[in-house]
Design an enzyme around this catalytic site. Structure first.
Site, PDB file in Angstrom:
ATOM      1  N   CYS A  12       0.781  -1.172   0.014  1.00 25.72           N
ATOM      2  CA  CYS A  12      -0.112  -0.144   0.047  1.00 25.72           C
ATOM      3  C   CYS A  12       0.969   1.372  -0.039  1.00 25.72           C
ATOM      4  O   CYS A  12       0.465   2.220  -0.646  1.00 25.72           O
ATOM      5  CB  CYS A  12      -0.866   0.002   1.209  1.00 25.72           C
ATOM      6  SG  CYS A  12      -0.211   0.133   2.768  1.00 25.72           S
TER       7      CYS A  12
ATOM      8  N   HIS B  73      -2.089   1.145   6.856  1.00 24.92           N
ATOM      9  CA  HIS B  73      -2.728   1.001   5.641  1.00 24.92           C
ATOM     10  C   HIS B  73      -2.813   2.358   5.097  1.00 24.92           C
ATOM     11  O   HIS B  73      -3.615   3.245   5.532  1.00 24.92           O
ATOM     12  CB  HIS B  73      -3.789   0.276   5.709  1.00 24.92           C
ATOM     13  CG  HIS B  73      -4.599   0.058   4.198  1.00 24.92           C
ATOM     14  ND1 HIS B  73      -3.976  -0.278   3.170  1.00 24.92           N
ATOM     15  CD2 HIS B  73      -5.852   0.656   3.710  1.00 24.92           C
ATOM     16  CE1 HIS B  73      -4.628  -0.175   2.103  1.00 24.92           C
ATOM     17  NE2 HIS B  73      -5.700   0.172   2.249  1.00 24.92           N
TER      18      HIS B  73
ATOM     19  N   ASP C 159      -8.828   3.525  -2.838  1.00 20.62           N
ATOM     20  CA  ASP C 159      -8.006   2.337  -2.048  1.00 20.62           C
ATOM     21  C   ASP C 159      -7.455   1.685  -2.782  1.00 20.62           C
ATOM     22  O   ASP C 159      -7.981   0.622  -3.141  1.00 20.62           O
ATOM     23  CB  ASP C 159      -8.844   1.877  -1.081  1.00 20.62           C
ATOM     24  CG  ASP C 159      -8.442   0.803  -0.161  1.00 20.62           C
ATOM     25  OD1 ASP C 159      -7.042   0.882  -0.107  1.00 20.62           O
ATOM     26  OD2 ASP C 159      -8.977  -0.113   0.286  1.00 20.62           O
TER      27      ASP C 159
END
Length: 291
Positions: free
Chosen positions: A73, A110, A125
């Site tokens: 991420c 994250h 995302d």
């Protein structure tokens, strides 16, 4: 801030196969988000093999764009932020706590982006692995925003995420007719230095699962493939996230280099292929699956 001026935008868009408009509109955001998720895979191989992951934009470009490798991420968010900055989007980087049904408070490790465009706000995302194929709008209200994106259901809802702290929780189906929290986040802005700290923990800490076993995910419009240690699962898009996968099998360590190349599109060097096979075999002959 995100060094968009250093990004080779043409090379990045070519990596995505994107030939659309370069103006900061909702349509552009949707198209870029989808192209990124389908083109740039998720993997933790640098963390697993080397316990070292660089977030320097030049290194991220070299790896994810020019070498066509995947990342996790923090790498995805760093690259996407540079592209959005270069294209003139207004956005805020945030950090989320991956829950996946866990009751305890987990570290915020994250990375995601909240993008404001044309009077609306969107969660992008793009670095979770099994990501939504489109941004999800932040909608106030008790019901939140329930959407199905190309056969994959999600619910984004504002809620108390830790005692005394309001934020947002992204849910996916639990396979039993309900929802489970995938991750949650506040809107507290994060900066490149904040991501450096989270990245250091994920890449190096003995408490991080991502330097103990290989973990890869590849999303296609009709299916998602995931490798967790030596367990390979394939789930079709219409299967609710969290349900039993359509296929689940165990592979042998020596099969990994070919599987990574054929299914996940990851071409390892001979040295990396050898190291991957060696690393997934602990003393008892089974991959370390502790998390």
């Amino acid at each position: 801030m995100w060094h968009g001026e250093q990004l080779d935008l043409d090379a990045y868009l070519a990596r995505l196969g994107y030939e659309g408009e370069r103006t900061p509109t909702t349509e552009t955001l949707r198209a870029l988000h989808r192209a990124h998720v389908l083109s740039v895979r998720w993997d933790n191989l640098d963390s697993f093999l080397y316990r070292s992951v660089s977030l320097d934009l030049a290194d991220v470009q070299e790896k994810l764009v020019r070498r066509s490798r995947g990342g996790y991420c923090y790498e995805h968010a760093t690259l996407f932020a540079a592209a959005l900055e270069r294209l003139g989007f207004d956005f805020t980087a945030v950090s989320g706590r991956v829950q996946m049904g866990a009751e305890k408070i987990l570290p915020a490790t994250h990375a995601m982006l909240l993008v404001g465009v044309e009077g609306r706000r969107w969660l992008t995302d793009i670095g979770f692995g099994a990501c939504p194929l489109a941004p999800i709008e932040l909608v106030e209200g008790e019901d939140g925003n329930e959407v199905t994106i190309e056969g994959r259901p999600f619910l984004l809802r504002r809620t108390e995420i830790t005692p005394g702290a309001d934020g947002w929780a992204l849910h996916h189906p639990d396979g039993r007719g309900g929802w489970v929290v995938r991750h949650n986040f506040t809107e507290n802005p994060q900066y490149p230095i904040d991501y450096e700290l989270g990245n250091h923990f994920i890449a190096t800490s003995a408490h991080s699962p991502f330097n103990r076993r290989p973990f890869l995910q590849r999303i296609r419009p009709d299916r998602t493939d995931q490798l967790d240690g030596l367990t390979w699962t394939t789930t079709v898009a219409t299967t609710a996230a969290g349900a039993e996968p359509d296929e689940k099998r165990t592979v042998e360590p020596h099969e990994l280099p070919e599987l990574l190349a054929d299914t996940f599109g990851v071409e390892l060097s001979p040295e990396e292929a050898k190291l991957v096979v060696e690393r997934v075999q602990p003393q008892d002959g089974r991959p370390d699956q502790e998390s």
